[in-house]
Enzyme design. Structure first.
Site, short mmCIF file in Angstrom:
data_model
loop_
_atom_site.label_atom_id
_atom_site.label_comp_id
_atom_site.label_asym_id
_atom_site.label_seq_id
_atom_site.Cartn_x
_atom_site.Cartn_y
_atom_site.Cartn_z
N SER A 44 -9.99 38.33 35.62
CA SER A 44 -8.79 37.85 35.21
C SER A 44 -9.23 36.08 35.40
O SER A 44 -9.99 35.81 34.49
CB SER A 44 -7.96 37.65 36.66
OG SER A 44 -6.49 37.26 36.32
N GLU A 94 -8.56 41.53 27.53
CA GLU A 94 -7.33 42.03 28.38
C GLU A 94 -6.62 40.92 28.70
O GLU A 94 -6.87 39.73 28.69
CB GLU A 94 -7.98 42.62 29.56
CG GLU A 94 -8.72 42.16 30.67
CD GLU A 94 -7.74 41.24 31.57
OE1 GLU A 94 -6.75 41.93 32.00
OE2 GLU A 94 -8.17 40.19 31.82
N HIS A 125 -5.87 44.09 34.41
CA HIS A 125 -4.94 44.12 35.46
C HIS A 125 -4.03 45.49 35.41
O HIS A 125 -2.84 45.42 35.02
CB HIS A 125 -3.74 43.08 35.13
CG HIS A 125 -4.43 41.55 35.40
ND1 HIS A 125 -5.33 41.12 34.24
CD2 HIS A 125 -4.41 40.87 36.11
CE1 HIS A 125 -5.86 39.77 34.71
NE2 HIS A 125 -5.15 39.72 35.93
#
Length: 313
Positions: free
Chosen positions: A110, A208, A278
């Site tokens: 992330s 992502e 995620h």
């Protein structure tokens, strides 16, 4: 030159840091129990439970935690408690010479993408885009495959991603190989125009994201396209885009339409459907290791990100 960190063994110590936002304390405690079940000791960074707005302490405090964990001879791996916001604030102040002199496992994803990109490109160290402690392992319904990803740190085995893990789809046919680079789309776009701009030339590039509406994904993917990042890559892996649904406008392009329009133009081997990001499960990927993708048998094989080290080293 690529460096792989030494593998973990039972009894080793893992340093826990929060280089972005503070973690959920209850979920972090549960995840630390998981690490102990793996036979690992834990050492908590001094800023992990601090709060400075949406940050886990000031930039200086979070930076000091990273430096201390890399310097500490008792710490064999550094695992991020969670992501959030803020790594871009400290990336230009990192001591990359220190990291290069004390290479060890560095794990997270992330917002940690900015650190992965900078550390690997500045030092050659292979790092791990892997599930977080608080926000993944600390959940009540954590997937077994998410837990199994941590075995990458103990066992020198390739990561073999096939349709057995999730249904994969081919966007552009072909085969490609090269060092793996990538991560969170938003953070990768944030690197553009900085000294730490993501370098995709000759690489297998993966993306992502989470909670970004399609029009925002469109804008960011288009920016990467205009910056030549898809054209430079050898192959492209599209990971999970969790909760990336239209909210402001009911009428919207689909993510598939966006990816096909922007990414397929590069005419590089491309597959989508990977549980990287995620999502649950979330599969860890070593950044900097050689990846080989084949759309014909729909496989993505990545070399181990660790190596054996002599005790004397």
């Amino acid at each position: 030159m690529t460096m792989k960190p030494a593998r973990l063994k039972r009894g080793d110590t893992v340093g826990i840091i929060a280089p972005a936002s503070p973690p959920n304390a209850k979920q972090l405690k549960k995840s630390l129990d998981f690490l102990k079940e793996l036979g690992l000791n834990v050492k908590i960074g001094t800023s992990v439970y601090k709060e400075y707005g949406y940050l886990a302490g000031t930039d200086e405090e979070r930076l000091e935690d990273i430096h201390c964990m890399f310097k500490d001879p008792e710490v064999h791996a550094i695992v991020c408690a969670c992501g959030g916001f803020g790594t871009g604030r400290i990336v230009s102040k990192l001591n990359y010479d220190l990291i290069k002199q004390h290479p060890k496992i560095f794990w997270g994803y992330s917002d940690i993408t900015f650190l992965h990109t900078a550390i690997h490109q500045q030092t050659g160290l292979v790092t791990f885009h892997g599930p977080m402690l608080s926000s993944d392992i600390g959940l009540d319904d954590v997937h077994e495959l998410t837990k199994q990803s941590f075995q990458q740190l103990f066992n020198q085995q390739p990561i073999e991603y096939t349709n057995h893990l999730s249904p994969l789809e081919t966007v552009v046919e072909g085969e490609a190989s090269g060092p793996v680079i990538g991560g969170n789309l938003t953070l990768l776009v944030n690197t553009l125009g900085t000294p730490f701009e993501v370098d995709t030339k000759g690489k297998v590039f993966f993306i992502e994201d989470i909670d970004e509406e399609p029009y925002k994904v469109d804008r960011m993917v288009n920016q990467l396209k205009m910056a030549g990042k898809f054209q430079d890559a050898e192959g492209i892996i599209i990971g999970d885009f969790h909760n990336c649904d239209p909210v402001k406008r009911e009428q919207s392009l689909t993510l598939d339409e966006i990816f096909t329009y922007h990414i397929a133009q590069a005419n590089k081997p491309t597959m989508k459907g990977f549980k990287i990001g995620h999502c649950s499960p979330t599969i860890a990927i070593p950044i900097g290791s050689i990846g080989r993708m084949n759309t014909y048998d729909q496989t993505f094989i990545v070399e181990s990100g660790i190596e054996e080290k002599d005790e004397a080293e």
